[in-house]
Design an enzyme around this catalytic site. Structure first.
Site, PDB file in Angstrom:
ATOM      1  N   ARG A  40       0.826  -1.223   0.000  1.00  0.00           N
ATOM      2  CA  ARG A  40       0.000   0.000   0.000  1.00  0.00           C
ATOM      3  C   ARG A  40       0.854   1.264   0.000  1.00  0.00           C
ATOM      4  NH1 ARG A  40      -4.436  -2.455   4.130  1.00  0.00           N
ATOM      5  NH2 ARG A  40      -5.835  -3.210   2.504  1.00  0.00           N
ATOM      6  N   LYS A 201     -17.627 -16.559   2.659  1.00  0.00           N
ATOM      7  CA  LYS A 201     -19.077 -16.558   2.860  1.00  0.00           C
ATOM      8  C   LYS A 201     -19.856 -15.865   1.763  1.00  0.00           C
ATOM      9  CE  LYS A 201     -19.040 -16.381   7.895  1.00  0.00           C
ATOM     10  NZ  LYS A 201     -19.254 -15.444   8.998  1.00  0.00           N
ATOM     11  N   GLY A 346      -7.505  -7.978  -0.909  1.00  0.00           N
ATOM     12  CA  GLY A 346      -7.353  -9.026   0.092  1.00  0.00           C
ATOM     13  C   GLY A 346      -6.593 -10.258  -0.367  1.00  0.00           C
ATOM     14  N   GLY A 369     -12.345  -4.045   1.606  1.00  0.00           N
ATOM     15  CA  GLY A 369     -13.759  -3.661   1.736  1.00  0.00           C
ATOM     16  C   GLY A 369     -14.147  -2.571   0.755  1.00  0.00           C
TER      17      GLY A 369
HETATM   18  P1  AMP Z   1     -12.799 -13.817   2.090  1.00  0.00           P
HETATM   19  O1  AMP Z   1     -12.166 -12.881   3.080  1.00  0.00           O
HETATM   20  O2  AMP Z   1     -14.279 -13.875   2.171  1.00  0.00           O
HETATM   21  O3  AMP Z   1     -12.304 -13.575   0.679  1.00  0.00           O
HETATM   22  O4  AMP Z   1     -12.341 -15.299   2.507  1.00  0.00           O
HETATM   23  C1  AMP Z   1     -11.021 -15.719   2.477  1.00  0.00           C
HETATM   24  C2  AMP Z   1     -10.845 -16.912   3.345  1.00  0.00           C
HETATM   25  O5  AMP Z   1     -11.700 -17.957   2.908  1.00  0.00           O
HETATM   26  C3  AMP Z   1      -9.440 -17.445   3.292  1.00  0.00           C
HETATM   27  O6  AMP Z   1      -8.851 -17.334   4.562  1.00  0.00           O
HETATM   28  C4  AMP Z   1      -9.608 -18.910   2.888  1.00  0.00           C
HETATM   29  O7  AMP Z   1      -8.776 -19.793   3.621  1.00  0.00           O
HETATM   30  C5  AMP Z   1     -11.065 -19.196   3.222  1.00  0.00           C
HETATM   31  N1  AMP Z   1     -11.591 -20.279   2.398  1.00  0.00           N
HETATM   32  C6  AMP Z   1     -11.595 -20.394   1.060  1.00  0.00           C
HETATM   33  N2  AMP Z   1     -12.121 -21.553   0.668  1.00  0.00           N
HETATM   34  C7  AMP Z   1     -12.455 -22.232   1.777  1.00  0.00           C
HETATM   35  C8  AMP Z   1     -13.043 -23.500   2.043  1.00  0.00           C
HETATM   36  N3  AMP Z   1     -13.384 -24.325   1.040  1.00  0.00           N
HETATM   37  N4  AMP Z   1     -13.259 -23.864   3.330  1.00  0.00           N
HETATM   38  C9  AMP Z   1     -12.899 -23.048   4.335  1.00  0.00           C
HETATM   39  N5  AMP Z   1     -12.356 -21.823   4.166  1.00  0.00           N
HETATM   40  C10 AMP Z   1     -12.137 -21.411   2.907  1.00  0.00           C
END
Ligand code: AMP
Length: 391
Positions: A40, A201, A346, A369
Site C-alpha cells: 500500500r 461466505k 485481500g 472492503g
Molecule cells: P474472504 O475474506 O471472504 O475472501 O475469505 C477468504 C478466506 O476464505 C481465506 O482465509 C480462505 O482460507 C477461506 N476459504 C476459502 N475456501 C475455503 C473453504 N473451502 N473452506 C474453508 N475456508 C475457505
C-alpha cells in the site's frame, strides 16, 4: 454518466505550497514494529514523487490498525516516515501529533519537496466520527488536499470526507487508477465479462454477487461459498462450510444461467489434514477445501474466452499448501489471459503477489472492503466527496 474526478495531475502547483495527502498506510506490521508488506505504501509513490518534484511540502496522514481513539505506541506511523525517508523524500519527519505547534514547526522547518508524517489519525476518536472541527484543524495545515487512500474511501472519516469541505480537493494517482479500473469492469469493459468470486461466505459478498451476476456473462464461484451454491443444486457437500439461510438465494442466482460451479472438490477430514482426495459428492466426515483439477480445467476454458476479468476471493484455503492449487492455477490463468484483468482486494491479491504474477494483471487493487463496496454500489463516500468538490 460518471462525473470526472479532479486529478492532482492537472492542478497548477507552486513550489512551497503545502499538500495534505491522505494515504492508506494500514500496513501489516512484524512483532518488532517493522513493516511486513509495503504494497500500500508503494502504491502511492507516484503521487508523492509528483508533489515532491514540484517542490510541494507534503503533510502525509493515515492510520494503522484500530486504536479506537487511544494512543497505542505499537501502531505509530513512525514506520511510514522511516519507509519513505531516503526512498522518496530526502527528509521525512515523523511528528507525534496531527496538528498544533509541533506539527506547524515541523512543516516550517522542512524544505520544499520534503515531507512531514503525522501520527496515526485514529489515535483521535474524531477521525472516525468524521468530526468537522477536527477536519478543519487538519485542513488548516495545508493549501490543498489530496486523497490517495482508495482502501479507506468507504469510510466516512474526517480526513476522507469532512476535510473536503475546507480545502480544494483532488484525487491522487493511485485513487484515480483504482476508480478507472473498477469503472472499466463495471461499465466500459469489453464482453464477455468473466467474474471470479471465492472466499469464505456468500453473506459477506451478497451485494457484490448481485451486482456481478448482472454485469457478467459468466460468474465462476469457488472457495467455501461454492458449497452453498452446490447444495442448492442437490450436490452432497458433507461437512463443508455452508450458509443454509442463503441456499434459496443461491438457487435464484443459478437460474440466471451465468453461474459456473465447481465440478469436483479437494476434500479432507479437517483443514489440518495433509491427506486429501478429489471427489464430486462429499461424504459426511469430510469437507471441501479447494476446487479440483476438473474444475480448474473448466474455469480455465471460461477465463480463456474473456475480454474482461474481475477476480475477488480465493478458490480454497490457499494458506495451506495442500489446498492452494486451485487459487494458484486460477491466478496463472488470469495472468496469462489477454483480457483486461482486475484483481480486487485481500486474499486474491496476496495469492497473485505470492506467485509474482502481479505485473501480468492490468490492475491489482489496494482496497479490500472498499473494492467490494465500489463493485456493489458503483461509488464510495470518499470518492463522492471528491466529485462534489470538483474545481
Ligand atoms: P474472504 O475474506 O471472504 O475472501 O475469505 C477468504 C478466506 O476464505 C481465506 O482465509 C480462505 O482460507 C477461506 N476459504 C476459502 N475456501 C475455503 C473453504 N473451502 N473452506 C474453508 N475456508 C475457505
Amino acid at each position: 454518466m460518471t462525473v470526472q474526478l479532479s486529478s492532482i495531475l492537472k492542478r497548477e502547483i507552486n513550489p512551497g505550497q503545502v499538500a495534505f495527502v491522505r494515504i492508506d498506510c494500514n500496513v501489516p506490521l512484524n512483532e518488532d514494529g517493522s513493516i511486513a508488506d509495503a504494497f500500500r505504501l508503494d502504491a502511492v509513490v507516484p503521487t508523492l514523487i509528483f508533489l515532491r518534484d514540484r517542490g510541494v511540502k507534503v503533510v502525509l496522514a493515515g492510520a494503522i490498525g484500530r486504536p479506537k481513539g487511544n494512543r497505542d505506541e505499537a501502531l505509530t506511523t513512525q514506520c511510514v516516515a522511516d519507509y519513505y525517508s531516503g526512498k522518496v523524500f530526502e527528509n521525512c519527519v515523523y511528528v507525534s501529533e496531527v496538528f498544533g505547534d509541533e506539527v506547524q514547526n515541523a512543516i516550517n522547518s522542512i524544505s520544499n519537496g520534503e515531507c512531514v508524517v503525522l501520527e496515526n489519525l485514529r489515535f483521535w476518536s474524531e477521525e472516525e466520527s468524521n468530526d468537522e472541527q477536527f477536519a478543519k484543524n487538519l485542513a488548516g495545515l495545508a493549501d490543498f488536499y489530496v486523497n490517495d487512500a482508495f482502501g479507506q474511501c468507504h469510510r466516512e472519516q474526517a480526513s476522507i470526507v469532512a476535510i473536503t469541505k475546507f480545502l480544494p480537493s483532488f484525487a491522487g494517482v493511485c485513487l484515480e487508477e483504482e476508480v478507472k479500473a473498477l469503472e472499466n469492469v463495471l461499465k466500459n469493459g469489453q464482453e464477455p465479462v468473466v467474474s471470479i468470486v471465492g472466499g469464505a461466505k456468500v453473506s459477506d459478498k451478497l451485494g457484490v454477487i448481485e451486482a456481478l451476476v448482472k454485469r457478467s456473462d459468466f460468474l465462476l464461484i469457488g472457495g467455501a461459498m461454492a458449497y452453498t451454491f452446490l447444495k442448492s443444486q442437490g450436490v452432497v457437500i458433507g461437512d463443508s462450510l455452508c450458509e443454509d439461510d442463503y441456499v434459496t438465494k443461491a438457487a435464484q442466482w443459478m437460474e440466471t444461467g451465468k453461474i459456473v460451479l465447481p465440478l469436483d472438490n479437494v476434500v479432507a477430514e479437517s483443514i489440518d489434514s495433509i491427506k486429501t482426495q478429489t471427489v464430486r459428492n462429499i461424504e459426511d466426515g469430510y469437507a471441501g477445501f479447494d476446487i479440483g483439477e476438473k474444475t480448474v480445467e473448466k474455469f480455465r476454458e471460461v477465463i480463456a474466452r474473456a475480454n474482461t476479468i474481475l477476480w475477488n476471493g480465493p478458490m480454497g484455503v490457499f494458506e495451506k499448501n495442500q489446498f492452494a492449487n486451485g487459487t494458484s492455477e486460477i491466478a496463472r490463468a488470469v495472468a496469462t489471459s489477454n483480457a483486461y484483468s482486475v484483481i480486487g482486494g485481500g486474499d486474491s491479491v496476496a495469492a497473485i503477489r505470492g506467485l509474482k504474477l502481479e505485473s501480468q494483471i492490468n490492475h491489482v487493487s489496494t482496497g479490500g472492503g472498499a473494492t467490494l463496496e465500489y463493485l456493489e454500489k458503483g461509488t464510495l463516500v470518499g470518492v463522492d466527496a471528491l466529485r462534489t468538490k470538483d474545481r
